[in-house]
Design a protein around this motif. Structure first.
Motif, PDB file in Angstrom:
ATOM      1  N   MET A   1      94.867  81.490  30.677  1.00 50.81           N
ATOM      2  CA  MET A   1      93.583  80.915  30.231  1.00 50.81           C
ATOM      3  C   MET A   1      93.633  80.670  28.730  1.00 50.81           C
ATOM      4  SD  MET A   1      89.736  82.502  30.486  1.00 50.81           S
ATOM      5  CE  MET A   1      89.765  82.403  32.274  1.00 50.81           C
ATOM      6  N   ALA A   2      93.080  79.555  28.288  1.00 48.18           N
ATOM      7  CA  ALA A   2      93.088  79.258  26.857  1.00 48.18           C
ATOM      8  C   ALA A   2      92.223  80.246  26.107  1.00 48.18           C
ATOM      9  CB  ALA A   2      92.567  77.828  26.635  1.00 48.18           C
ATOM     10  N   ASP A   3      92.656  80.561  24.904  1.00 45.59           N
ATOM     11  CA  ASP A   3      91.886  81.469  24.065  1.00 45.59           C
ATOM     12  C   ASP A   3      90.577  80.796  23.680  1.00 45.59           C
ATOM     13  OD1 ASP A   3      90.965  82.701  21.475  1.00 45.59           O
ATOM     14  OD2 ASP A   3      92.626  84.022  21.974  1.00 45.59           O
ATOM     15  N   PRO A   4      89.425  81.493  23.818  1.00 47.54           N
ATOM     16  CA  PRO A   4      88.139  80.857  23.526  1.00 47.54           C
ATOM     17  C   PRO A   4      87.957  80.513  22.066  1.00 47.54           C
ATOM     18  CG  PRO A   4      87.869  83.208  23.959  1.00 47.54           C
ATOM     19  CD  PRO A   4      89.274  82.864  24.338  1.00 47.54           C
ATOM     20  N   ALA A   5      88.777  81.116  21.178  1.00 50.75           N
ATOM     21  CA  ALA A   5      88.618  80.820  19.762  1.00 50.75           C
ATOM     22  C   ALA A   5      89.314  79.538  19.365  1.00 50.75           C
ATOM     23  CB  ALA A   5      89.171  81.974  18.918  1.00 50.75           C
ATOM     24  N   VAL A   6      90.041  78.930  20.315  1.00 45.60           N
ATOM     25  CA  VAL A   6      90.825  77.744  20.027  1.00 45.60           C
ATOM     26  C   VAL A   6      90.134  76.532  20.615  1.00 45.60           C
ATOM     27  CG1 VAL A   6      93.038  76.626  20.406  1.00 45.60           C
ATOM     28  CG2 VAL A   6      92.938  79.087  20.004  1.00 45.60           C
ATOM     29  N   PRO A   7      90.078  75.398  19.899  1.00 49.17           N
ATOM     30  CA  PRO A   7      89.450  74.203  20.459  1.00 49.17           C
ATOM     31  C   PRO A   7      90.144  73.803  21.746  1.00 49.17           C
ATOM     32  CG  PRO A   7      90.764  73.666  18.524  1.00 49.17           C
ATOM     33  CD  PRO A   7      90.663  75.161  18.589  1.00 49.17           C
ATOM     34  N   HIS A   8      89.367  73.538  22.798  1.00 45.61           N
ATOM     35  CA  HIS A   8      89.948  73.242  24.105  1.00 45.61           C
ATOM     36  C   HIS A   8      90.154  71.749  24.266  1.00 45.61           C
ATOM     37  CE1 HIS A   8      90.771  73.328  28.365  1.00 45.61           C
ATOM     38  NE2 HIS A   8      89.787  72.450  28.561  1.00 45.61           N
ATOM     39  N   PHE A   9      91.335  71.367  24.753  1.00 41.21           N
ATOM     40  CA  PHE A   9      91.632  69.984  25.045  1.00 41.21           C
ATOM     41  C   PHE A   9      91.961  69.859  26.522  1.00 41.21           C
ATOM     42  CE2 PHE A   9      92.136  70.432  20.580  1.00 41.21           C
ATOM     43  CZ  PHE A   9      91.670  69.241  20.053  1.00 41.21           C
ATOM     44  N   ASP A  10      91.711  68.674  27.071  1.00 44.18           N
ATOM     45  CA  ASP A  10      91.892  68.481  28.505  1.00 44.18           C
ATOM     46  C   ASP A  10      93.309  68.816  28.944  1.00 44.18           C
ATOM     47  OD1 ASP A  10      89.330  67.581  28.760  1.00 44.18           O
ATOM     48  OD2 ASP A  10      89.858  65.468  28.541  1.00 44.18           O
ATOM     49  N   PRO A  11      93.479  69.451  30.098  1.00 39.54           N
ATOM     50  CA  PRO A  11      94.811  69.710  30.615  1.00 39.54           C
ATOM     51  C   PRO A  11      95.478  68.412  31.030  1.00 39.54           C
ATOM     52  CG  PRO A  11      93.164  70.291  32.243  1.00 39.54           C
ATOM     53  CD  PRO A  11      92.423  69.962  30.991  1.00 39.54           C
ATOM     54  N   ALA A 165      83.277  78.910  13.843  1.00 35.76           N
ATOM     55  CA  ALA A 165      84.206  79.705  14.645  1.00 35.76           C
ATOM     56  C   ALA A 165      83.503  80.298  15.869  1.00 35.76           C
ATOM     57  CB  ALA A 165      84.821  80.807  13.787  1.00 35.76           C
ATOM     58  N   LYS A 166      82.253  80.722  15.684  1.00 34.59           N
ATOM     59  CA  LYS A 166      81.483  81.299  16.794  1.00 34.59           C
ATOM     60  C   LYS A 166      81.234  80.237  17.870  1.00 34.59           C
ATOM     61  CE  LYS A 166      77.240  83.961  17.675  1.00 34.59           C
ATOM     62  NZ  LYS A 166      76.626  83.091  18.681  1.00 34.59           N
ATOM     63  N   LYS A 167      80.862  79.029  17.456  1.00 35.82           N
ATOM     64  CA  LYS A 167      80.642  77.946  18.419  1.00 35.82           C
ATOM     65  C   LYS A 167      81.917  77.645  19.194  1.00 35.82           C
ATOM     66  CE  LYS A 167      76.881  75.395  16.129  1.00 35.82           C
ATOM     67  NZ  LYS A 167      76.517  74.101  15.496  1.00 35.82           N
ATOM     68  N   ALA A 168      83.045  77.620  18.490  1.00 32.64           N
ATOM     69  CA  ALA A 168      84.323  77.333  19.150  1.00 32.64           C
ATOM     70  C   ALA A 168      84.652  78.411  20.173  1.00 32.64           C
ATOM     71  CB  ALA A 168      85.436  77.222  18.106  1.00 32.64           C
ATOM     72  N   ARG A 169      84.412  79.674  19.818  1.00 36.44           N
ATOM     73  CA  ARG A 169      84.689  80.767  20.753  1.00 36.44           C
ATOM     74  C   ARG A 169      83.825  80.655  22.006  1.00 36.44           C
ATOM     75  NH1 ARG A 169      84.825  83.899  15.972  1.00 36.44           N
ATOM     76  NH2 ARG A 169      82.681  84.578  16.332  1.00 36.44           N
ATOM     77  N   GLU A 170      82.603  80.156  21.819  1.00 40.85           N
ATOM     78  CA  GLU A 170      81.670  80.050  22.934  1.00 40.85           C
ATOM     79  C   GLU A 170      81.840  78.741  23.714  1.00 40.85           C
ATOM     80  OE1 GLU A 170      77.963  80.468  20.948  1.00 40.85           O
ATOM     81  OE2 GLU A 170      78.110  82.666  20.754  1.00 40.85           O
ATOM     82  N   GLY A 171      82.773  77.903  23.287  1.00 49.10           N
ATOM     83  CA  GLY A 171      83.014  76.656  23.988  1.00 49.10           C
ATOM     84  C   GLY A 171      81.982  75.589  23.724  1.00 49.10           C
ATOM     85  N   VAL A 172      81.208  75.727  22.646  1.00 49.43           N
ATOM     86  CA  VAL A 172      80.182  74.745  22.301  1.00 49.43           C
ATOM     87  C   VAL A 172      80.845  73.553  21.614  1.00 49.43           C
ATOM     88  CG1 VAL A 172      78.102  74.319  20.937  1.00 49.43           C
ATOM     89  CG2 VAL A 172      78.444  76.547  22.044  1.00 49.43           C
ATOM     90  N   SER A 173      80.504  72.346  22.027  1.00 49.27           N
ATOM     91  CA  SER A 173      81.050  71.149  21.398  1.00 49.27           C
ATOM     92  C   SER A 173      80.581  71.064  19.944  1.00 49.27           C
ATOM     93  CB  SER A 173      80.594  69.896  22.155  1.00 49.27           C
ATOM     94  OG  SER A 173      81.077  68.733  21.513  1.00 49.27           O
ATOM     95  N   ILE A 174      81.512  70.805  19.049  1.00 49.67           N
ATOM     96  CA  ILE A 174      81.204  70.724  17.621  1.00 49.67           C
ATOM     97  C   ILE A 174      81.330  69.274  17.168  1.00 49.67           C
ATOM     98  CG2 ILE A 174      81.934  71.445  15.310  1.00 49.67           C
ATOM     99  CD1 ILE A 174      82.979  74.029  16.584  1.00 49.67           C
ATOM    100  N   PRO A 175      80.260  68.667  16.671  1.00 48.41           N
ATOM    101  CA  PRO A 175      80.332  67.271  16.221  1.00 48.41           C
ATOM    102  C   PRO A 175      81.088  67.153  14.900  1.00 48.41           C
ATOM    103  CG  PRO A 175      78.155  68.169  15.763  1.00 48.41           C
ATOM    104  CD  PRO A 175      78.896  69.224  16.531  1.00 48.41           C
ATOM    105  N   VAL A 176      81.709  66.011  14.685  1.00 47.67           N
ATOM    106  CA  VAL A 176      82.449  65.817  13.435  1.00 47.67           C
ATOM    107  C   VAL A 176      81.513  65.874  12.232  1.00 47.67           C
ATOM    108  CG1 VAL A 176      84.384  64.547  14.417  1.00 47.67           C
ATOM    109  CG2 VAL A 176      82.329  63.308  13.746  1.00 47.67           C
ATOM    110  N   ARG A 177      80.229  65.625  12.449  1.00 41.14           N
ATOM    111  CA  ARG A 177      79.256  65.746  11.364  1.00 41.14           C
ATOM    112  C   ARG A 177      79.337  67.132  10.710  1.00 41.14           C
ATOM    113  NH1 ARG A 177      74.334  63.195  10.663  1.00 41.14           N
ATOM    114  NH2 ARG A 177      74.368  62.334  12.786  1.00 41.14           N
ATOM    115  N   ASP A 178      79.564  68.152  11.543  1.00 40.73           N
ATOM    116  CA  ASP A 178      79.534  69.530  11.046  1.00 40.73           C
ATOM    117  C   ASP A 178      80.797  69.951  10.304  1.00 40.73           C
ATOM    118  OD1 ASP A 178      77.090  69.628  12.244  1.00 40.73           O
ATOM    119  OD2 ASP A 178      77.647  71.048  13.831  1.00 40.73           O
ATOM    120  N   ILE A 179      81.849  69.134  10.346  1.00 37.72           N
ATOM    121  CA  ILE A 179      83.095  69.551   9.685  1.00 37.72           C
ATOM    122  C   ILE A 179      83.470  68.642   8.518  1.00 37.72           C
ATOM    123  CG2 ILE A 179      83.904  70.474  11.888  1.00 37.72           C
ATOM    124  CD1 ILE A 179      86.011  68.149  11.806  1.00 37.72           C
TER     125      ILE A 179
END
Length: 482
Positions: A1-11, A165-179
């Motif tokens: 299983m992918a680590d939740p702290a890492v951004p997930h990309f489609d298999p 980092a918390k959003k990424a761990r929780e699998g929440v989509s992060i918009p490019v606006r925020d980075i």
């Protein structure tokens, strides 16, 4: 299983369910497909089981005889290059859009799948034709470091970094606006389509890497002009431009361009150290050197695309030398052959030789080397010298992984096993596209700002975010950030 702290990309094999917005210039909708995990490619096609088809002799041939320029375009013959309009060099199909609220994953797929010029323009809504930002590999690198807990936030940014980092761990989509504020980037520079190349080269020779070209009298973006595109144009059409063509036979030592101060990273440091270094310093690439300062490879922010699958994230704990071998293997998988791009020149290389290599490798800089130094057989800590500052981050043995995804271990790869260890030399400086375009501008009677002024501003803007362990190892009185 992918680590939740890492951004997930489609298999592999799964298509994205969302599509990028069509650009207003061409109306194209581009389908997105997943790029398979490089770690999986390594398992199924190890470098040790493949035979290189790009031989050492071929590498040496590239060193001695770099690619010749293309024949001059007849429409530019007899013209003063300074009066050529920027609109004559642009291609509107290179303008790729995404909205500020699109997720980082989708923007990353666009960036990787679409390739050069390696930038996505950002806008508020799909009907907009003006850009309010960009997304490129520097942004992706900075974002990756945040979500795996390796970023170095400045004062006042800690809460923002923690929230991402918390959003990424929780699998929440992060918009490019925020980075948009994570990477150290220069403000957007625009020129109208009727502006001539003398205006563009004054920007480029002062340190600007990219210019957005707009329709006259509007903010509608119709093209992107980069340093590399202009250098390629002046190279391919050099015989039409006497002032520039006269410079190509001259050697770097006589031209006195570039700088003897640069930043390198020792090959036995971790890849995460290299990515942190580029992010902290606002760099797009760093030289990888052995214990005797010989160049054995090159890592750029574009190489972070090899980490866009969560199963590849353990590569962050591998050494820089190993990652250089990963880059070579990935290139072989994609091109059907092994290759070793030559990222170095010497003080006696001609400008033509240097420009040809920059164009052939699509690089922003060439490392200047002199004759190779004997490398000690036992591992040793490289020392900072007046010409080179090595990245000396805290030892991996004394650090704790920020997440379980960083605990992977990869086999060691010897620096001597890489082609660069046999054909390069001791790192003594660097020459960039900025230096070359600054030279062209001055030779043609123009007055660009000093590129060192731009580097000094970048240094001041990033000085507070550099790790203490890196500060203590650096000779800051001689180092110039690039």
């Amino acid at each position: 299983m992918a680590d939740p702290a890492v951004p997930h990309f489609d298999p592999p094999g799964r298509k994205s369910t969302s599509s990028p917005s069509p650009g207003p210039n061409n109306g194209q909708t581009i389908s997105l497909s997943h790029r398979s995990s490089f770690a999986e490619n390594l398992r199924h096609s190890p470098r040790s089981q493949r035979h290189p088809s790009f031989t050492q002799a071929a590498v040496q041939e590239l060193l001695n005889h770099p690619p010749a320029p293309k024949s001059s375009d007849p429409k530019f013959v007899g013209r003063d290059w300074r009066q050529i309009r920027v609109a004559e060099l642009i291609d509107n199909t290179e303008v790729r859009w995404a909205e500020l609220d699109v997720g980082v994953e989708q923007a990353t797929k666009l960036l990787v799948d679409l390739g050069p010029p390696n930038v996505i323009l950002l806008r508020e809504k799909s009907s907009d034709t003006s850009a309010c930002g960009t997304f490129d590999y520097s942004d992706l690198n900075a974002y990756l470091l945040v979500v795996v807990g390796l970023a170095n936030p400045e004062e006042g940014q800690v809460d923002v970094f923690d929230a991402l980092a918390k959003k990424a761990r929780e699998g929440v989509s992060i918009p490019v606006r925020d980075i948009q504020t994570l990477a150290k980037k220069s403000p957007l520079v625009t020129l109208p389509e009727s502006a001539d190349l003398s205006k563009a080269i004054e920007h480029f020779g002062s340190g600007v890497h990219r210019i957005l070209v707009c329709k006259d009298g509007t903010t509608e973006v119709i093209g992107i002009l980069s340093q590399l595109k202009l250098v390629r144009f002046l190279w391919d059409n050099g015989t039409s431009f006497a002032a520039i063509d006269a410079l190509y036979p001259m050697i770097l030592k006589d031209l006195q361009i570039g700088t003897p101060q640069t930043i390198a990273i020792n090959g036995d440091r971790s890849l995460s150290d290299a990515l942190q270094l580029m992010s902290d310093e606002g760099l797009t690439s760093v030289a990888v050197v052995d214990n005797a300062s010989n160049v054995v490879g090159n890592i750029s922010t574009a190489d972070v695309k090899l980490l866009t699958n969560s199963s590849s994230i353990p590569l962050l704990k591998s050494t820089c030398i190993h990652f250089v071998s990963v880059i070579l293997s990935e290139r072989g998988i994609g091109d059907g052959k092994d290759s070793f791009p030559v990222f170095h020149v010497n003080p006696y290389s001609t400008l033509a030789h240097t420009v040809a290599k920059l164009v052939a490798t699509r690089s922003h800089r060439m490392w200047v080397v002199e004759s190779a130094s004997p490398s000690p057989s036992a591992p040793a800590t490289p020392l900072a010298t007046p010409s080179i500052t090595h990245a000396l981050h805290s030892s991996p043995s004394n650090s704790t992984p920020a997440s379980p995804s960083l605990s992977g271990v990869f086999p060691a790869v010897s620096a001597a096993s890489l082609p660069g260890a046999r054909i390069s030399g001791r790192l003594t400086g660097v020459i960039s596209l900025t230096d070359i375009l600054n030279l062209f501008a001055r030779q043609s009677g123009l007055n660009p700002l000093s590129p060192n002024d731009q580097r000094s501003r970048r240094r001041r803007s990033s000085s507070s975010s550099v790790r203490p362990s890196f500060d203590s190892a650096r000779n800051s009185s001689t180092e110039i950030r690039r």
